[in-house]
Design a protein around this motif. Structure first.
Motif, mmCIF file in Angstrom:
data_model
loop_
_atom_site.group_PDB
_atom_site.id
_atom_site.type_symbol
_atom_site.label_atom_id
_atom_site.label_comp_id
_atom_site.label_asym_id
_atom_site.label_seq_id
_atom_site.Cartn_x
_atom_site.Cartn_y
_atom_site.Cartn_z
ATOM 1 N N ALA A 236 0.830 -1.206 0.000
ATOM 2 C CA ALA A 236 0.000 0.000 0.000
ATOM 3 C C ALA A 236 0.867 1.261 0.000
ATOM 4 O O ALA A 236 0.562 2.235 -0.704
ATOM 5 N N TRP A 237 1.922 1.248 0.788
ATOM 6 C CA TRP A 237 2.805 2.423 0.854
ATOM 7 C C TRP A 237 3.503 2.649 -0.477
ATOM 8 O O TRP A 237 3.646 3.801 -0.912
ATOM 9 N N ALA A 238 3.924 1.585 -1.139
ATOM 10 C CA ALA A 238 4.574 1.725 -2.444
ATOM 11 C C ALA A 238 3.618 2.343 -3.461
ATOM 12 O O ALA A 238 4.005 3.238 -4.230
ATOM 13 N N ARG A 239 2.373 1.883 -3.481
ATOM 14 C CA ARG A 239 1.379 2.473 -4.395
ATOM 15 C C ARG A 239 1.128 3.937 -4.022
ATOM 16 O O ARG A 239 1.000 4.795 -4.901
ATOM 17 N N TRP A 240 1.041 4.203 -2.733
ATOM 18 C CA TRP A 240 0.754 5.553 -2.234
ATOM 19 C C TRP A 240 1.853 6.537 -2.630
ATOM 20 O O TRP A 240 1.587 7.620 -3.141
ATOM 21 N N THR A 241 3.112 6.143 -2.417
ATOM 22 C CA THR A 241 4.214 7.052 -2.728
ATOM 23 C C THR A 241 4.389 7.241 -4.235
ATOM 24 O O THR A 241 4.902 8.268 -4.673
ATOM 25 N N ALA A 242 3.958 6.276 -5.029
ATOM 26 C CA ALA A 242 4.094 6.404 -6.486
ATOM 27 C C ALA A 242 3.299 7.573 -7.028
ATOM 28 O O ALA A 242 3.641 8.141 -8.070
ATOM 29 N N SER A 243 2.232 7.955 -6.317
ATOM 30 C CA SER A 243 1.393 9.063 -6.793
ATOM 31 C C SER A 243 1.301 10.219 -5.796
ATOM 32 O O SER A 243 0.589 11.187 -6.048
ATOM 33 N N ALA A 244 2.013 10.120 -4.677
ATOM 34 C CA ALA A 244 1.927 11.167 -3.655
ATOM 35 C C ALA A 244 2.502 12.478 -4.174
ATOM 36 O O ALA A 244 3.520 12.491 -4.875
ATOM 37 N N LEU A 290 -4.117 10.498 3.348
ATOM 38 C CA LEU A 290 -3.777 9.366 4.220
ATOM 39 C C LEU A 290 -4.848 8.270 4.227
ATOM 40 O O LEU A 290 -4.633 7.203 4.821
ATOM 41 N N HIS A 291 -5.943 8.503 3.560
ATOM 42 C CA HIS A 291 -7.093 7.594 3.674
ATOM 43 C C HIS A 291 -6.742 6.149 3.320
ATOM 44 O O HIS A 291 -7.109 5.213 4.042
ATOM 45 N N SER A 292 -6.024 5.947 2.218
ATOM 46 C CA SER A 292 -5.757 4.569 1.776
ATOM 47 C C SER A 292 -4.888 3.809 2.767
ATOM 48 O O SER A 292 -5.016 2.582 2.892
ATOM 49 N N LEU A 293 -4.010 4.490 3.474
ATOM 50 C CA LEU A 293 -3.196 3.823 4.492
ATOM 51 C C LEU A 293 -3.999 3.570 5.760
ATOM 52 O O LEU A 293 -3.885 2.510 6.385
ATOM 53 N N ARG A 294 -4.820 4.516 6.132
ATOM 54 C CA ARG A 294 -5.627 4.345 7.342
ATOM 55 C C ARG A 294 -6.664 3.232 7.175
ATOM 56 O O ARG A 294 -7.113 2.634 8.173
ATOM 57 N N GLU A 295 -7.044 2.946 5.920
ATOM 58 C CA GLU A 295 -7.988 1.843 5.680
ATOM 59 C C GLU A 295 -7.423 0.500 6.130
ATOM 60 O O GLU A 295 -8.187 -0.448 6.343
ATOM 61 N N LEU A 296 -6.124 0.407 6.274
ATOM 62 C CA LEU A 296 -5.492 -0.838 6.724
ATOM 63 C C LEU A 296 -5.594 -1.031 8.234
ATOM 64 O O LEU A 296 -5.087 -2.022 8.761
ATOM 65 N N GLY A 297 -6.222 -0.101 8.931
ATOM 66 C CA GLY A 297 -6.485 -0.268 10.357
ATOM 67 C C GLY A 297 -5.257 -0.261 11.237
ATOM 68 O O GLY A 297 -5.002 -1.252 11.947
ATOM 69 N N PRO A 298 -4.473 0.811 11.251
ATOM 70 C CA PRO A 298 -3.289 0.838 12.110
ATOM 71 C C PRO A 298 -3.651 0.728 13.591
ATOM 72 O O PRO A 298 -4.689 1.222 14.032
ATOM 73 N N GLU A 299 -2.790 0.075 14.310
ATOM 74 C CA GLU A 299 -2.958 -0.060 15.755
ATOM 75 C C GLU A 299 -2.799 1.291 16.448
ATOM 76 O O GLU A 299 -3.459 1.592 17.444
ATOM 77 N N ILE A 300 -1.879 2.107 15.923
ATOM 78 C CA ILE A 300 -1.640 3.453 16.456
ATOM 79 C C ILE A 300 -1.611 4.420 15.282
ATOM 80 O O ILE A 300 -0.990 4.153 14.252
ATOM 81 N N ASP A 301 -2.269 5.547 15.443
ATOM 82 C CA ASP A 301 -2.320 6.583 14.416
ATOM 83 C C ASP A 301 -2.134 7.932 15.109
ATOM 84 O O ASP A 301 -3.026 8.397 15.818
ATOM 85 N N THR A 302 -0.982 8.547 14.917
ATOM 86 C CA THR A 302 -0.713 9.833 15.566
ATOM 87 C C THR A 302 -0.710 10.995 14.583
ATOM 88 O O THR A 302 -0.392 12.120 14.963
ATOM 89 N N PHE A 303 -1.034 10.753 13.311
ATOM 90 C CA PHE A 303 -1.028 11.845 12.338
ATOM 91 C C PHE A 303 -2.040 12.915 12.746
ATOM 92 O O PHE A 303 -3.236 12.643 12.921
ATOM 93 N N SER A 304 -1.561 14.150 12.889
ATOM 94 C CA SER A 304 -2.396 15.285 13.252
ATOM 95 C C SER A 304 -1.570 16.543 13.059
ATOM 96 O O SER A 304 -0.380 16.465 12.705
ATOM 97 N N ARG A 305 -2.161 17.684 13.310
ATOM 98 C CA ARG A 305 -1.384 18.928 13.236
ATOM 99 C C ARG A 305 -0.633 19.110 14.542
ATOM 100 O O ARG A 305 -1.227 19.072 15.631
ATOM 101 N N ILE A 306 0.675 19.283 14.423
ATOM 102 C CA ILE A 306 1.542 19.394 15.587
ATOM 103 C C ILE A 306 2.447 20.614 15.431
ATOM 104 O O ILE A 306 2.656 21.101 14.320
ATOM 105 N N PRO A 307 3.006 21.138 16.540
ATOM 106 C CA PRO A 307 4.000 22.207 16.395
ATOM 107 C C PRO A 307 5.158 21.724 15.538
ATOM 108 O O PRO A 307 5.578 20.569 15.633
#
Length: 457
Positions: A236-244, A290-307
């Motif tokens: 999934a990551w390889a497909r994602w980065t190919a078009s990111a 990030l939707h296509s990666l999150r569809e894989l159901g990560p155990e931890i997801d910290t992606f958000s707006r941060i300083p």
């Protein structure tokens, strides 16, 4: 280097003592073992002497005293790149530790900073954050700005903003004759070209001016799964980065973590697969990407707006000195066969980290006004880390680290990334077509080969 070949090492030591007093630490002195220790403690570096100057003037004095005594000089800030220096005979080398030469002055109107030569990225981030600014820092805050930037520097901003070396506006550098000179696009232009890639081979950088980025916050974080998901996540990551878009810079890693009490429970004693990085977009657009990666159901997801200053914590680099060996290749592409090879190779429990870092974009485009190194010619960096808990483990660690990158060799190009080079690797591909000119300028600026560098030209 010196023509005074008849002088003994004891006499050279006496000359250093006379010139530098108690600032010089020699083998046998009580502090020697402490001050010679690099960040990568797998390296047992034993220089002739160690000096820790506290000002540019003291750096000048050290270079002049060392050369007068017929000795060479090696600059070192933190020692993250010590494996490269370990290939040099240090028996006649004065190691100049820049750890006391730290400080940052931010010029918010110009969106730039003056950084002393031993400063860490954490120093820059702390100074820039109150102004809503940040920098093209690495994934660890305790890495030196000068060593990282002047050897390229691949950040989580790299695909959009290029390599950190291209943000360097000028340097103040002590050259082989003991002069303190400024090099920029207007002064000593050939030296300025050379030091942006040639780094420590041309002198000791006591300060540099760098451009800053106008980000007070960023959308960044990590997604984590158990290692049993490695194949699915990798595809999934390889497909994602190919078009990111170039606004996205990320890494894919498989980590095999020992059961250590200092690790959080969700990591200790586990093997996990992680995607981390930064998305320089609005929250809405980042969420969409990030939707296509999150569809894989990560155990931890910290992606958000941060300083922006918190981005340095996302990659979870070890906060303490770590004995390790590494290897890397720069890949031109990541087809399905390469993904399968990554998945198989990442299963080796002898690896601490098996990583793929997405580059390309602005990181792969040479800067028109750049120096000797201004880009990495490739789309992905395959990087491995194997821990060396005791010296006898080094051969096995090297085998594991090498086997991983060898598995991806069919998709590798000729380039290497200077900041990823380790001991026992050919440095020439890191300089590419600039090597001949670098060698000519080395002869011009350092004809007696005073400076020993982790990446010699």
């Amino acid at each position: 280097m010196s023509s005074s070949t008849d002088i003994t090492l004891d006499e050279r030591a006496a000359q250093l003592r006379d010139a530098l007093g108690t600032r010089v630490v020699l083998a046998g002195d009580p502090d020697y073992d402490a001050v010679r220790l690099p960040w990568n403690v797998a390296i047992d570096q034993r220089p002739f002497a160690v000096v820790t100057p506290e000002s540019a003037e003291e750096v000048v004095a050290v270079v002049r005293a060392a050369t007068a005594a017929g000795l060479r000089v090696a600059p070192q800030s933190t020692g993250h790149a010590a494996p490269g220096l370990s290939e040099t005979d240090l028996s006649d080398v004065v190691l100049v530790r820049l750890s006391a030469l730290r400080g940052v002055t931010v010029h918010p109107e110009a969106r730039s900073a003056i950084v002393l030569g031993g400063s860490h990225w954490n120093d820059v981030l702390a100074a820039a954050a109150p102004h809503g600014l940040t920098a093209l820092h690495g994934s660890a805050g305790d890495v030196s700005v000068a060593g990282y930037s002047l050897n390229g520097g691949v950040s989580f901003y790299a695909r959009k903003h290029g390599l950190a070396v291209n943000t360097v506006r000028s340097v103040q550098i002590v050259t082989a004759d003991g002069s303190l000179v400024r090099a920029s696009a207007r002064q000593n232009t050939d030296l300025f070209w050379a030091v942006r890639g040639g780094s420590g081979a041309f002198g000791i950088v006591v300060s540099l001016e760098i451009d800053l980025l106008p980000y007070a916050d960023v959308f960044a974080g990590m997604l984590l799964w158990d290692a049993s998901y490695t194949a699915a996540v990798s595809r999934a990551w390889a497909r994602w980065t190919a078009s990111a878009p170039e606004s996205v810079t990320s890494t894919l890693r498989v980590l095999h973590l020992p059961p250590l009490p200092e690790l959080p429970p969700f990591l200790s004693g586990r093997s996990v697969v992680v995607v981390d990085g930064a998305v320089l977009e609005s929250d809405e657009r980042a969420t969409e990407l990030l939707h296509s990666l999150r569809e894989l159901g990560p155990e931890i997801d910290t992606f958000s707006r941060i300083p922006a200053a918190a981005l340095v914590q996302v990659h979870m680099d070890p906060p303490q000195p770590t004995p390790a060996v590494t290897r890397h290749r720069v890949l031109d592409a990541l087809p399905e066969e390469a993904v399968a090879a990554f998945v198989a190779a990442s299963e080796d429990p002898g690896l601490f980290v098996a990583e793929l870092r997405h580059v390309g974009g602005a990181a792969a485009r040479p800067a028109p006004d750049g120096g000797a190194v201004s880009a990495v010619a490739g789309e992905y960096i395959a990087h491995s880390i194997a821990v060396v808990p005791f010296p006898e483990a080094a051969p096995g660690a090297l085998v594991a680290a090498t086997a991983y990158v060898d598995a991806l060799q069919p998709w590798a190009g000729e380039a290497l990334a200077l900041t990823f080079l380790d001991g026992g690797m050919d440095r020439a591909p890191g300089f590419g077509a600039s090597l001949d000119r670098l060698r000519a300028l080395k002869e011009q600026w350092d004809p007696r080969n005073v400076f020993a560098a982790a990446n010699p030209v």
